[in-house]
Write a protein that holds these residues in place. Structure first.
Motif, PDB file in Angstrom:
ATOM      1  N   UNK A   1      35.732  19.897  52.826  1.00 54.48           N
ATOM      2  CA  UNK A   1      34.496  19.905  53.620  1.00 54.48           C
ATOM      3  C   UNK A   1      34.166  21.299  54.101  1.00 54.48           C
ATOM      4  N   UNK A   2      33.162  21.931  53.431  1.00 52.32           N
ATOM      5  CA  UNK A   2      32.826  23.320  53.785  1.00 52.32           C
ATOM      6  C   UNK A   2      31.597  23.367  54.684  1.00 52.32           C
ATOM      7  N   UNK A   3      31.651  22.614  55.789  1.00 54.13           N
ATOM      8  CA  UNK A   3      30.592  22.689  56.790  1.00 54.13           C
ATOM      9  C   UNK A   3      31.033  23.598  57.924  1.00 54.13           C
ATOM     10  N   UNK A   4      30.468  23.377  59.103  1.00 57.54           N
ATOM     11  CA  UNK A   4      30.764  24.242  60.254  1.00 57.54           C
ATOM     12  C   UNK A   4      32.264  24.238  60.581  1.00 57.54           C
ATOM     13  N   UNK A   5      32.833  23.046  60.769  1.00 61.23           N
ATOM     14  CA  UNK A   5      34.244  22.970  61.166  1.00 61.23           C
ATOM     15  C   UNK A   5      35.162  23.454  60.043  1.00 61.23           C
ATOM     16  N   UNK A   6      34.871  23.049  58.816  1.00 58.23           N
ATOM     17  CA  UNK A   6      35.733  23.383  57.679  1.00 58.23           C
ATOM     18  C   UNK A   6      35.793  24.878  57.406  1.00 58.23           C
ATOM     19  N   UNK A   7      34.622  25.529  57.410  1.00 60.83           N
ATOM     20  CA  UNK A   7      34.619  26.987  57.154  1.00 60.83           C
ATOM     21  C   UNK A   7      35.322  27.733  58.280  1.00 60.83           C
ATOM     22  N   UNK A   8      35.091  27.282  59.511  1.00 66.32           N
ATOM     23  CA  UNK A   8      35.731  27.937  60.658  1.00 66.32           C
ATOM     24  C   UNK A   8      37.251  27.839  60.543  1.00 66.32           C
TER      25      UNK A   8
ATOM     26  N   UNK B   1      39.198  25.973  49.975  1.00 68.35           N
ATOM     27  CA  UNK B   1      38.140  25.208  50.633  1.00 68.35           C
ATOM     28  C   UNK B   1      37.396  24.435  49.555  1.00 68.35           C
ATOM     29  N   UNK B   2      37.361  23.121  49.710  1.00 68.79           N
ATOM     30  CA  UNK B   2      36.809  22.237  48.670  1.00 68.79           C
ATOM     31  C   UNK B   2      35.576  21.522  49.207  1.00 68.79           C
ATOM     32  N   UNK B   3      34.484  21.518  48.421  1.00 65.81           N
ATOM     33  CA  UNK B   3      33.297  20.765  48.847  1.00 65.81           C
ATOM     34  C   UNK B   3      32.581  20.194  47.636  1.00 65.81           C
ATOM     35  N   UNK B   4      32.030  18.982  47.814  1.00 61.59           N
ATOM     36  CA  UNK B   4      31.379  18.310  46.673  1.00 61.59           C
ATOM     37  C   UNK B   4      29.934  18.769  46.476  1.00 61.59           C
ATOM     38  N   UNK B   5      29.378  19.460  47.473  1.00 68.78           N
ATOM     39  CA  UNK B   5      27.958  19.827  47.397  1.00 68.78           C
ATOM     40  C   UNK B   5      27.767  21.060  46.513  1.00 68.78           C
TER      41      UNK B   5
END
Length: 402
Positions: A15-22, A36-40
């Protein structure tokens, strides 16, 4: 790329959103090997559309009292260790212009893209590896290691952080991934439901109010009792389908189906008392008097809906009628029929029960190495930058510990 031999990392963040990237940035900058893994296909879409594209990235006053959770003290530790001031410091180091709108809400001067670029740069400083777009097929644990089967081959990691958010705004890719992983590891979930969402009212009962659509004003709104009580002084917006605006988004997180909302459309005035006491002195008719206090169209419509003659002189009206009008404005009680659902919800209430997690590290107590952060957990902020602050704080808590 060789898909046969698994790739080894210290930390995998899904999940490379706000929490994940931080989280990934903090862990990487501590020397951990992070993926860092994200499906989008597009990075951090939820940050991009937030705050009307300007990203309300924190609130200067954010504290534990601005969050809803079945376990209200849980958020205290992370929030006290990474404060709005800490995040503002990061924003300033990246020379991003920002301004305070009102009630402590901070927005980018230019665009939410600035925050995304900043987080990406922080990840680069920490040498974070990216897998994106990349689908996670399966997660398992053998011995000390998590095995993650993905569309880019198998990844193995000693720590696994789930930062995939909740169910809000499915059209930008929200899924129940975090809850599926929680169930797989036998963790308790607090039933998810839409939060910060417009409320709807049934067709027939709402019909008379439809013509008020587009009117906005500051109101008091409350629902619930004792510990469950929510109260806000915020702007209300009448829409064709019901009520919206910050007042309704805020109270929606406290509202339980079937419960009434009580609205005060004139918080600074006791209408009945003012009208009854003014019978001798106030020469105006009812319509003109109300129009001094309320938007014109609302004053007119309200009198009509409640069966009052706008031309009547208040001196000629019985106290009983003035009290009835006053109560309708100061204590308007309505029962929503429902909400606009996840489609329009800004956040998801509920999620992984925080009693399963360490408040210091966000790690699952009974599954060493597994962490849940951000919106996937049962911590939900008010409207106004609080949810981003939880993303940053919970991300730093896990990133500092993995």
């Amino acid at each position: 790329m060789n898909h046969h031999s698994p790739k080894h990392f210290d930390v995998a963040v899904i999940g490379a959103g706000a929490a994940g990237m931080m989280c990934a940035a903090v862990a990487g900058q501590r020397g951990r090997r992070v993926v860092l893994i994200d499906h989008a296909g597009k990075l951090a879409e939820k940050i991009r559309i937030s705050g009307g594209g300007r990203c309300n990235f924190t609130n200067v006053g954010a504290g534990p009292q601005h969050y809803l959770s079945q376990n209200p003290h849980f958020c205290r530790s992370a929030l006290s260790r990474y404060t709005p001031q800490d995040f503002i410091g990061l924003v300033k180091r990246h020379r991003i212009g920002f301004h305070e709108k009102h009630k402590g809400q901070l927005f980018c001067d230019d665009s939410a893209e600035d925050i995304i670029a900043m987080l990406k740069a922080e990840c680069e400083t920490g040498n974070v590896s990216w897998r994106m777009p990349c689908t996670v097929h399966e997660v398992g644990k053998s011995g000390e290691l998590f095995r993650i089967a993905t569309s880019a081959g198998e990844i193995q990691a000693a720590s696994l952080v789930i930062a995939t958010g909740g169910l809000s705004i499915p059209k930008i890719g929200a899924t129940d991934f975090a809850y599926r992983i929680a169930r797989q590891f036998d963790l308790k979930l607090i039933e998810p439901r839409p939060g910060l969402v417009p409320l709807t009212f049934d067709g027939k009962g709402w019909q008379s109010l439809v013509e008020l659509a587009g009117i906005a004003l500051e109101v008091e709104v409350e629902t619930g009792v004792k510990k469950e009580r929510g109260y806000f002084l915020e702007d209300l917006l009448f829409t064709h389908r019901g009520l919206s605006g910050p007042a309704i988004l805020q109270i929606s997180s406290f509202w339980k189906p079937g419960a009434p909302l009580t609205l005060n459309l004139l918080p600074q005035l006791d209408v009945a008392e003012t009208l009854i006491e003014g019978k001798g002195t106030l020469k105006k008719n009812l319509g003109n008097l109300l129009a001094q206090w309320l938007p014109n169209r609302l004053a007119e419509g309200w009198l009509q809906i409640h069966g009052f003659d706008a031309g009547a002189r208040i001196a000629d009206m019985p106290d009983r009628a003035l009290k009835k009008l006053g109560d309708s404005l100061n204590r308007w009680v309505i029962v929503p029929s429902g909400s606009e659902g996840y489609r329009k919800a800004e956040v998801t209430l509920g999620g992984v029960d925080t009693r399963e997690l360490s408040q210091q590290t966000m790690m699952v107590n009974k599954v060493p190495g597994l962490h849940f952060i951000g919106e996937a957990t049962d911590v939900t902020g008010w409207l106004g930058g609080y949810n981003f602050q939880w993303a940053w704080a919970s991300g730093v808590a896990a990133g500092s510990a993995v």
